[in-house]
Design a protein around this motif. Structure first.
Motif, PDB file in Angstrom:
ATOM      1  N   LYS A  98     -30.617  20.547  -7.369  1.00  0.00           N
ATOM      2  CA  LYS A  98     -29.780  21.726  -7.126  1.00  0.00           C
ATOM      3  C   LYS A  98     -30.459  22.972  -7.667  1.00  0.00           C
ATOM      4  CE  LYS A  98     -26.110  22.319  -9.661  1.00  0.00           C
ATOM      5  NZ  LYS A  98     -24.771  22.121 -10.250  1.00  0.00           N
ATOM      6  N   ILE A  99     -30.524  24.030  -6.827  1.00  0.00           N
ATOM      7  CA  ILE A  99     -31.090  25.293  -7.305  1.00  0.00           C
ATOM      8  C   ILE A  99     -30.015  26.368  -7.433  1.00  0.00           C
ATOM      9  CG2 ILE A  99     -33.408  24.852  -6.433  1.00  0.00           C
ATOM     10  CD1 ILE A  99     -32.796  26.473  -3.982  1.00  0.00           C
ATOM     11  N   TYR A 100     -28.839  26.113  -6.842  1.00  0.00           N
ATOM     12  CA  TYR A 100     -27.733  27.059  -6.979  1.00  0.00           C
ATOM     13  C   TYR A 100     -26.433  26.319  -6.721  1.00  0.00           C
ATOM     14  CZ  TYR A 100     -24.464  30.871  -6.013  1.00  0.00           C
ATOM     15  OH  TYR A 100     -23.375  31.703  -6.031  1.00  0.00           O
ATOM     16  N   GLY A 101     -25.402  26.659  -7.488  1.00  0.00           N
ATOM     17  CA  GLY A 101     -24.097  26.055  -7.281  1.00  0.00           C
ATOM     18  C   GLY A 101     -22.984  27.014  -7.657  1.00  0.00           C
ATOM     19  N   LYS A 102     -21.936  27.044  -6.848  1.00  0.00           N
ATOM     20  CA  LYS A 102     -20.789  27.905  -7.087  1.00  0.00           C
ATOM     21  C   LYS A 102     -19.519  27.131  -6.781  1.00  0.00           C
ATOM     22  CE  LYS A 102     -18.512  31.863  -7.662  1.00  0.00           C
ATOM     23  NZ  LYS A 102     -18.429  32.561  -8.964  1.00  0.00           N
ATOM     24  N   ILE A 120     -17.530  22.343  -5.014  1.00  0.00           N
ATOM     25  CA  ILE A 120     -18.713  23.070  -5.471  1.00  0.00           C
ATOM     26  C   ILE A 120     -19.646  23.221  -4.277  1.00  0.00           C
ATOM     27  CG2 ILE A 120     -19.782  20.909  -6.295  1.00  0.00           C
ATOM     28  CD1 ILE A 120     -21.338  22.660  -8.306  1.00  0.00           C
ATOM     29  N   TYR A 121     -20.087  24.445  -4.034  1.00  0.00           N
ATOM     30  CA  TYR A 121     -20.979  24.749  -2.926  1.00  0.00           C
ATOM     31  C   TYR A 121     -22.395  24.888  -3.502  1.00  0.00           C
ATOM     32  CZ  TYR A 121     -16.555  25.742  -0.656  1.00  0.00           C
ATOM     33  OH  TYR A 121     -15.278  25.635  -0.152  1.00  0.00           O
ATOM     34  N   THR A 122     -23.319  24.038  -3.021  1.00  0.00           N
ATOM     35  CA  THR A 122     -24.646  23.992  -3.629  1.00  0.00           C
ATOM     36  C   THR A 122     -25.740  24.245  -2.599  1.00  0.00           C
ATOM     37  OG1 THR A 122     -24.820  21.588  -3.322  1.00  0.00           O
ATOM     38  CG2 THR A 122     -23.912  22.372  -5.407  1.00  0.00           C
ATOM     39  N   LEU A 123     -26.818  24.818  -3.095  1.00  0.00           N
ATOM     40  CA  LEU A 123     -28.041  24.980  -2.328  1.00  0.00           C
ATOM     41  C   LEU A 123     -29.088  24.140  -3.033  1.00  0.00           C
ATOM     42  CD1 LEU A 123     -29.322  26.542   0.058  1.00  0.00           C
ATOM     43  CD2 LEU A 123     -29.997  28.297  -1.589  1.00  0.00           C
ATOM     44  N   GLU A 155     -18.141  18.307  -2.821  1.00  0.00           N
ATOM     45  CA  GLU A 155     -19.351  19.137  -2.747  1.00  0.00           C
ATOM     46  C   GLU A 155     -19.712  19.411  -1.294  1.00  0.00           C
ATOM     47  OE1 GLU A 155     -24.026  19.267  -4.294  1.00  0.00           O
ATOM     48  OE2 GLU A 155     -22.724  17.574  -4.815  1.00  0.00           O
ATOM     49  N   PHE A 156     -20.119  20.645  -1.036  1.00  0.00           N
ATOM     50  CA  PHE A 156     -20.670  21.072   0.247  1.00  0.00           C
ATOM     51  C   PHE A 156     -22.105  21.497  -0.046  1.00  0.00           C
ATOM     52  CE2 PHE A 156     -21.850  23.818   3.625  1.00  0.00           C
ATOM     53  CZ  PHE A 156     -21.044  23.556   4.725  1.00  0.00           C
ATOM     54  N   ALA A 157     -23.075  20.679   0.381  1.00  0.00           N
ATOM     55  CA  ALA A 157     -24.475  20.909   0.001  1.00  0.00           C
ATOM     56  C   ALA A 157     -25.327  21.232   1.211  1.00  0.00           C
ATOM     57  CB  ALA A 157     -25.033  19.684  -0.710  1.00  0.00           C
TER      58      ALA A 157
END
Length: 419
Positions: free
Chosen positions: A43-47, A53-56, A35-37
Motif C-alpha cells: 500500500k502506498i496510500y490509504g484513506k 478503506i480506499y487504497t492505492l 477495502e477498495f484497492a
C-alpha cells in the motif's frame, strides 16, 4: 514517459471501473466492503471513509474489493482471551481491545472471555476483575483493536455469504459488466468528440507524406474501385487496402463529377503483435450527432465483443496460439505504438482492453469472476453451497495456474520485443 503515463491511466481506469461494479452492487446488497484497492502489492496510500478503506497500491496490474465474510475475514474472541472493553452509557460495547498493553488505555473494563459471538447474537461474556461472570451486548458497529490495528466487526447479515445467490452473483458479475459499460461510454465519447463514421468511401483528410497524399488525392475524393474491384463502403476500402501491404494499386475515384485514376504503393505497417497490414494515410467522413454517437457506442461495443469471442474460439480450435497472447509487457508496447497515433486511437485501444478484461473475467475458470459465478450456479441447482474449503482450494489452484500463465506470456513478450 508519455507511454508510461498512458499505460498507468488506462489500466487504472479499467481496474477502477471493474472494481466499482463490484463495490456498488455489494453495497446495494448490504454487504460490508472493507477495502477498495487499485493496484496490487504494498500500500502506498490509504484513506478511510465510512466502513471502507480506499487504497492505492504499488503495482498497477489489478485491484480488488474485499468484502466482509470472505477469505477468513472474521475475528474470533477465544475463551481465555483477556480483553479491554469500552462501553457507552447503556453498557453496550463500542470497542474491544486485545493483544496489546491495555493498561495504557484509560476507562477500560477488563474481561477474561468465556464466550463471545461477534456475528449473530453480538455479545461477549466473561469474568471481570472481581471474578464475576458478566455479559455485555456488542454494538453492530463495534471496533476490534488488535495490536493497535482497528477493524470494524461485520454482523452476519452484512457478510457476503449471508446474502442470496442472486445478490452474491450480481456483486461478482457487476465487475465485468462495468467493463462493458466503460467501453460503451468511451465509444460514445469518441463519436461525440471525433464524429461518427458514415461508412461512405469519401476521403475527408489526407495525411501528408503518405501514399495517398503523394499520389495527389484530395479531401472529398470518393473512391469507387481499387484494381477494378468495386468499392461501395468505407469498410470495403479499408479491407482492400489492409490486405495489400507493400503492393502498388490502381485507385479509381470521383472528383467534382469527373472519374480519375491514380497508382500508388500501399505502405506496409507492422503492429506490436507482428501482424502486417496496409495503409495509405486517409481518414473517413464523420458526422457529429449525439444520437448517432450513442448508437455508434453500442455497435462498436457489440462488434468488438464479437471479435474477441471469435479469437477465443480460434484459441480453442488451435487457430490462435499461446505465443500470440500478450501480457503486461505486450500491452505496454502496444500502448507505445497507439499513443503515437493520437488520443482517439488510444481511446479505442482502452475500450478494446476494457471489453477484453470483461470477457476474460467471465470465463468459467477458477479464481476468475466467471469461476465464482459457476459455483453460484451449482449452488442454485443443488439448493446448498459447495463446501467453502473445497471451493477455496479450487480457486487457489486457479490462481497458481493463472500466475504461471502470466509468467509464460510475459516471458514470450520479453523475447518477442527485446531479443
Amino acid at each position: 514517459m508519455q507511454t508510461a503515463i498512458a499505460f498507468i491511466v488506462i489500466f487504472g481506469l479499467l481496474v477502477f471501473f471493474h472494481e466499482l461494479g463490484h463495490f456498488i452492487f455489494a453495497k446495494r446488497a448490504g454487504i460490508m466492503v472493507r477495502e477498495f484497492a487499485i493496484g496490487m502489492g504494498p500500500k502506498i496510500y490509504g484513506k478511510t471513509h465510512g466502513e471502507t478503506i480506499y487504497t492505492l497500491r504499488l503495482l498497477p496490474i489489478g485491484g480488488y474489493v474485499r468484502m466482509a465474510g470472505e477469505d477468513m475475514d472474521g475475528t474470533e474472541l477465544q475463551p481465555g482471551y483477556r480483553v479491554g472493553l469500552i462501553v457507552n452509557e447503556d453498557n453496550i460495547v463500542q470497542k474491544i481491545i486485545f493483544n496489546q498493553n491495555n493498561r495504557q488505555v484509560p476507562d477500560l473494563l477488563f474481561l477474561e472471555v468465556e464466550r463471545a459471538d461477534l456475528e449473530k447474537d453480538l455479545f461477549v461474556e466473561g469474568y471481570d476483575e472481581e471474578e464475576n461472570l458478566v455479559r455485555y451486548t456488542v454494538a453492530r458497529n463495534c471496533i476490534l483493536v488488535e495490536n493497535g490495528k482497528e477493524t470494524l466487526i461485520a454482523p452476519y447479515d452484512r457478510q457476503f455469504n449471508a446474502k442470496t445467490v442472486g445478490q452474491r452473483a450480481m456483486a461478482i458479475f457487476a465487475g465485468p459488466l462495468f467493463n462493458f459499460i466503460l467501453a460503451f461510454v468511451i465509444y460514445v465519447l469518441i463519436g461525440l468528440l471525433n464524429g461518427v463514421p458514415t461508412n461512405e468511401p469519401i476521403i475527408t483528410d489526407v495525411v501528408p507524406d503518405r501514399p495517398a497524399a503523394q499520389a495527389g488525392m484530395l479531401e472529398g475524393d470518393r473512391v469507387t474501385a481499387i484494381d477494378g474491384q468495386a468499392i461501395q463502403t468505407w469498410e470495403d476500402l479499408v479491407s482492400v487496402i489492409q490486405s495489400k501491404p507493400g503492393e502498388t494499386i490502381d485507385m479509381t475515384f470521383e472528383r467534382n463529377g469527373q472519374v480519375e485514376q491514380v497508382a500508388l504503393t500501399v505502405k506496409a505497417v507492422t503492429d506490436s503483435g507482428g501482424n502486417t497490414y496496409g495503409q495509405i494515410g486517409v481518414t473517413s467522413p464523420r458526422v457529429h450527432n449525439p444520437l448517432k454517437a450513442v448508437v455508434y457506442g453500442g455497435e462498436q461495443t457489440y462488434h468488438m465483443t464479437k471479435e474477441i469471442f471469435r479469437l477465443l474460439g480460434l484459441l480453442v480450435t488451435g487457430g490462435f496460439h499461446l505465443d500470440d497472447l500478450s501480457g503486461p509487457v505486450g500491452i505496454y508496447k502496444t500502448t507505445e505504438t497507439v499513443t503515437a497515433w493520437g488520443i482517439f486511437a488510444l481511446m479505442n485501444f482502452a475500450a478494446m482492453l476494457s471489453i477484453n478484461l470483461g470477457i476474460m473475467n467471465l470465463l468459467p475458470l477458477p479464481a476468475l469472476d466467471g469461476g465464482r459465478l459457476l459455483f453460484f450456479g451449482f449452488e442454485a441447482v443443488r439448493g446448498k453451497p459447495v463446501d467453502r474449503q473445497k471451493e477455496g482450494m479450487v480457486h487457489f489452484v486457479g490462481i497458481v495456474l493463472l500466475m504461471i500463465l502470466m509468467v509464460v506470456v510475459t516471458w514470450n513478450d520479453i523475447q518477442r520485443f527485446f531479443f
